[in-house]
Scaffold this motif. Structure first.
Motif, PDB file in Angstrom:
ATOM      1  N   VAL A 197       0.823  -1.219   0.000  1.00  0.00           N
ATOM      2  CA  VAL A 197       0.000   0.000   0.000  1.00  0.00           C
ATOM      3  C   VAL A 197       0.853   1.263   0.000  1.00  0.00           C
ATOM      4  CG1 VAL A 197      -1.967  -1.129   1.080  1.00  0.00           C
ATOM      5  CG2 VAL A 197      -0.250  -0.021   2.521  1.00  0.00           C
ATOM      6  N   ASP A 198       2.165   1.111   0.061  1.00  0.00           N
ATOM      7  CA  ASP A 198       3.073   2.256   0.045  1.00  0.00           C
ATOM      8  C   ASP A 198       4.093   2.034  -1.066  1.00  0.00           C
ATOM      9  OD1 ASP A 198       4.253   4.625   0.810  1.00  0.00           O
ATOM     10  OD2 ASP A 198       5.517   3.684   2.331  1.00  0.00           O
ATOM     11  N   LYS A 199       3.586   1.702  -2.253  1.00  0.00           N
ATOM     12  CA  LYS A 199       4.430   1.192  -3.328  1.00  0.00           C
ATOM     13  C   LYS A 199       4.841   2.239  -4.352  1.00  0.00           C
ATOM     14  CE  LYS A 199       0.475   1.019  -5.776  1.00  0.00           C
ATOM     15  NZ  LYS A 199       0.163   2.165  -6.590  1.00  0.00           N
ATOM     16  N   GLY A 200       4.389   3.474  -4.209  1.00  0.00           N
ATOM     17  CA  GLY A 200       4.778   4.495  -5.182  1.00  0.00           C
ATOM     18  C   GLY A 200       4.401   4.074  -6.586  1.00  0.00           C
ATOM     19  N   ASP A 201       5.371   4.157  -7.507  1.00  0.00           N
ATOM     20  CA  ASP A 201       5.079   3.792  -8.899  1.00  0.00           C
ATOM     21  C   ASP A 201       5.588   2.391  -9.252  1.00  0.00           C
ATOM     22  OD1 ASP A 201       7.779   4.304  -8.838  1.00  0.00           O
ATOM     23  OD2 ASP A 201       7.813   5.595 -10.605  1.00  0.00           O
ATOM     24  N   LEU A 202       5.845   1.555  -8.248  1.00  0.00           N
ATOM     25  CA  LEU A 202       6.349   0.206  -8.515  1.00  0.00           C
ATOM     26  C   LEU A 202       5.309  -0.647  -9.236  1.00  0.00           C
ATOM     27  CD1 LEU A 202       8.122  -0.701  -5.133  1.00  0.00           C
ATOM     28  CD2 LEU A 202       9.188   0.065  -7.267  1.00  0.00           C
ATOM     29  N   ALA A 203       5.802  -1.517 -10.119  1.00  0.00           N
ATOM     30  CA  ALA A 203       4.934  -2.489 -10.779  1.00  0.00           C
ATOM     31  C   ALA A 203       4.889  -3.796  -9.985  1.00  0.00           C
ATOM     32  CB  ALA A 203       5.433  -2.763 -12.197  1.00  0.00           C
ATOM     33  N   LEU A 204       5.942  -4.066  -9.216  1.00  0.00           N
ATOM     34  CA  LEU A 204       5.982  -5.252  -8.357  1.00  0.00           C
ATOM     35  C   LEU A 204       6.661  -4.864  -7.055  1.00  0.00           C
ATOM     36  CD1 LEU A 204       5.413  -8.338  -8.079  1.00  0.00           C
ATOM     37  CD2 LEU A 204       7.756  -8.699  -8.888  1.00  0.00           C
ATOM     38  N   SER A 205       5.949  -5.044  -5.944  1.00  0.00           N
ATOM     39  CA  SER A 205       6.529  -4.733  -4.633  1.00  0.00           C
ATOM     40  C   SER A 205       6.843  -6.016  -3.887  1.00  0.00           C
ATOM     41  CB  SER A 205       5.578  -3.863  -3.807  1.00  0.00           C
ATOM     42  OG  SER A 205       4.354  -4.532  -3.568  1.00  0.00           O
ATOM     43  N   LEU A 206       7.991  -6.028  -3.227  1.00  0.00           N
ATOM     44  CA  LEU A 206       8.390  -7.125  -2.348  1.00  0.00           C
ATOM     45  C   LEU A 206       8.339  -6.580  -0.931  1.00  0.00           C
ATOM     46  CD1 LEU A 206       9.948  -7.704  -5.108  1.00  0.00           C
ATOM     47  CD2 LEU A 206      11.399  -9.138  -3.712  1.00  0.00           C
ATOM     48  N   TYR A 207       7.660  -7.290  -0.056  1.00  0.00           N
ATOM     49  CA  TYR A 207       7.483  -6.813   1.305  1.00  0.00           C
ATOM     50  C   TYR A 207       7.827  -7.939   2.270  1.00  0.00           C
ATOM     51  CZ  TYR A 207       5.128  -4.984   5.462  1.00  0.00           C
ATOM     52  OH  TYR A 207       4.834  -4.538   6.727  1.00  0.00           O
ATOM     53  N   LEU A 208       8.820  -7.701   3.119  1.00  0.00           N
ATOM     54  CA  LEU A 208       9.188  -8.676   4.140  1.00  0.00           C
ATOM     55  C   LEU A 208       8.149  -8.583   5.244  1.00  0.00           C
ATOM     56  CD1 LEU A 208      11.125 -10.748   5.345  1.00  0.00           C
ATOM     57  CD2 LEU A 208      12.492  -8.845   6.219  1.00  0.00           C
ATOM     58  N   CYS A 209       7.231  -9.554   5.275  1.00  0.00           N
ATOM     59  CA  CYS A 209       6.102  -9.452   6.201  1.00  0.00           C
ATOM     60  C   CYS A 209       6.286 -10.271   7.465  1.00  0.00           C
ATOM     61  CB  CYS A 209       4.797  -9.832   5.494  1.00  0.00           C
ATOM     62  SG  CYS A 209       4.804 -11.431   4.681  1.00  0.00           S
ATOM     63  N   SER A 210       7.289 -11.148   7.500  1.00  0.00           N
ATOM     64  CA  SER A 210       7.473 -11.959   8.695  1.00  0.00           C
ATOM     65  C   SER A 210       8.883 -12.533   8.738  1.00  0.00           C
ATOM     66  CB  SER A 210       6.451 -13.100   8.699  1.00  0.00           C
ATOM     67  OG  SER A 210       6.703 -14.011   9.726  1.00  0.00           O
ATOM     68  N   ILE A 211       9.445 -12.570   9.957  1.00  0.00           N
ATOM     69  CA  ILE A 211      10.706 -13.268  10.215  1.00  0.00           C
ATOM     70  C   ILE A 211      10.424 -14.206  11.378  1.00  0.00           C
ATOM     71  CG2 ILE A 211      13.123 -13.077  10.899  1.00  0.00           C
ATOM     72  CD1 ILE A 211      13.132 -10.246   9.788  1.00  0.00           C
ATOM     73  N   ARG A 212      10.628 -15.511  11.144  1.00  0.00           N
ATOM     74  CA  ARG A 212      10.333 -16.504  12.184  1.00  0.00           C
ATOM     75  C   ARG A 212      11.531 -17.411  12.386  1.00  0.00           C
ATOM     76  NH1 ARG A 212       4.952 -18.109   9.150  1.00  0.00           N
ATOM     77  NH2 ARG A 212       6.564 -19.059   7.921  1.00  0.00           N
ATOM     78  N   GLU A 213      11.751 -17.795  13.632  1.00  0.00           N
ATOM     79  CA  GLU A 213      12.814 -18.737  13.913  1.00  0.00           C
ATOM     80  C   GLU A 213      12.461 -20.093  13.305  1.00  0.00           C
ATOM     81  OE1 GLU A 213      15.566 -20.437  17.572  1.00  0.00           O
ATOM     82  OE2 GLU A 213      13.861 -19.123  18.018  1.00  0.00           O
ATOM     83  N   ASN A 214      13.455 -20.737  12.711  1.00  0.00           N
ATOM     84  CA  ASN A 214      13.279 -22.063  12.128  1.00  0.00           C
ATOM     85  C   ASN A 214      13.844 -23.082  13.116  1.00  0.00           C
ATOM     86  OD1 ASN A 214      13.793 -24.521  10.723  1.00  0.00           O
ATOM     87  ND2 ASN A 214      13.635 -23.444   8.778  1.00  0.00           N
ATOM     88  N   GLY A 215      12.942 -23.711  13.890  1.00  0.00           N
ATOM     89  CA  GLY A 215      13.368 -24.667  14.912  1.00  0.00           C
ATOM     90  C   GLY A 215      14.030 -25.897  14.338  1.00  0.00           C
ATOM     91  N   GLU A 216      13.615 -26.316  13.141  1.00  0.00           N
ATOM     92  CA  GLU A 216      14.192 -27.516  12.533  1.00  0.00           C
ATOM     93  C   GLU A 216      15.641 -27.309  12.125  1.00  0.00           C
ATOM     94  OE1 GLU A 216      11.696 -28.699   9.308  1.00  0.00           O
ATOM     95  OE2 GLU A 216       9.932 -28.916  10.591  1.00  0.00           O
TER      96      GLU A 216
END
Length: 199
Positions: free
Chosen positions: A47-66
Motif C-alpha cells: 500500500v506504500d508502493k509508489g510507482d512500482l509495478a511489483l513490490s516485495l514486502y518482508l512481512c514476517s521473520i520466524r525462527e526455524n526450529g528444525e
C-alpha cells in the motif's frame, strides 16, 4: 563469518542481503517483459508502493526450529555461540497503472512471470546472491507458502486497505551469526602413562 559442516553463516546484514538477492533475480528476469524497467521492481509495502509495478514486502521473520543449531563453533581460540536460524516470509504484489479494463490482466501477467521465475530458481545461487551470501557461497531456498484465503487476508494488515492478490514465499533457513563468544579450552599437552601389570 563462520563455516561449520558446510553451512554458511551471515552477519547482521544477511536479512538485507536476502532482499537484495531477490530483487536482483526479479529485476533481471521480469524486465523488460512484463515489467518495462528494472527500477519498477522494489522493496515496499503493497500500500506504500509508489510507482512500482511489483513490490516485495518482508512481512514476517520466524525462527526455524528444525534448522536450529546447538553446537558451539570454534573460531580463532574462542567458541562462538550457534547462529540463529530464521525463515523470511515475503509478500509479492503486482501493481498496474493501466486503465480499469486492462489493469487486472497486467497484474496477473506480472504475478505469473514472478511465479515462473521463483519456481525455476527455487534454489538461488551464484550471480544473483548479494553481500555476505555471495561471499560465503550461500544458497537460498525459495518455497511458495500455501496459504488459505483467510490466512492471506490475516497477513494483509494494512489498515482499511482492501486485500489485493499477492504471492507469499518463504526464504530459508537463513543463518544469522551470533556475536557471543566464550573462551575455548585448548589441549596443550597429552600425557599417557603405561604401567606393566605383570607380577
Amino acid at each position: 563469518m563462520s563455516r561449520e559442516g558446510g553451512a554458511k553463516i551471515g552477519g547482521y546484514t544477511v536479512v538485507a542481503d536476502v532482499g537484495l538477492s531477490l530483487l536482483k533475480l526479479l529485476r533481471e528476469q521480469l524486465s523488460p517483459d512484463p515489467v518495462p524497467r528494472p527500477d519498477l521492481i522494489g522493496m515496499a509495502s503493497p500500500v506504500d508502493k509508489g510507482d512500482l509495478a511489483l513490490s516485495l514486502y518482508l512481512c514476517s521473520i520466524r525462527e526455524n526450529g528444525e534448522a536450529r543449531r546447538n553446537e558451539m563453533l570454534p573460531q580463532g581460540g574462542v567458541l562462538r555461540y550457534p547462529p540463529l536460524a530464521v525463515d523470511l516470509q515475503y509478500m509479492l504484489t503486482a501493481h498496474s497503472a493501466a486503465d480499469l479494463h486492462t489493469r487486472i490482466l497486467d497484474e496477473h501477467r506480472i504475478l505469473g512471470k514472478a511465479m515462473q521465475v521463483l519456481y525455476d530458481n527455487s534454489v538461488l545461487r551464484g550471480p544473483y546472491l548479494e553481500g555476505t551470501l555471495l561471499e560465503n557461497g550461500e544458497e537460498l531456498r525459495i518455497t511458495p507458502e500455501n496459504l488459505s484465503s483467510d490466512q492471506l487476508t490475516q497477513l494483509w494488515q494494512f489498515g482499511d486497505n482492501p486485500y489485493k492478490l499477492s504471492l507469499v514465499y518463504r526464504i530459508g533457513p537463513v543463518l544469522l551469526e551470533s556475536n557471543r563468544v566464550k573462551p575455548g579450552s585448548r589441549v596443550l599437552e597429552r600425557r599417557i602413562t603405561l604401567r606393566d601389570k605383570g607380577g
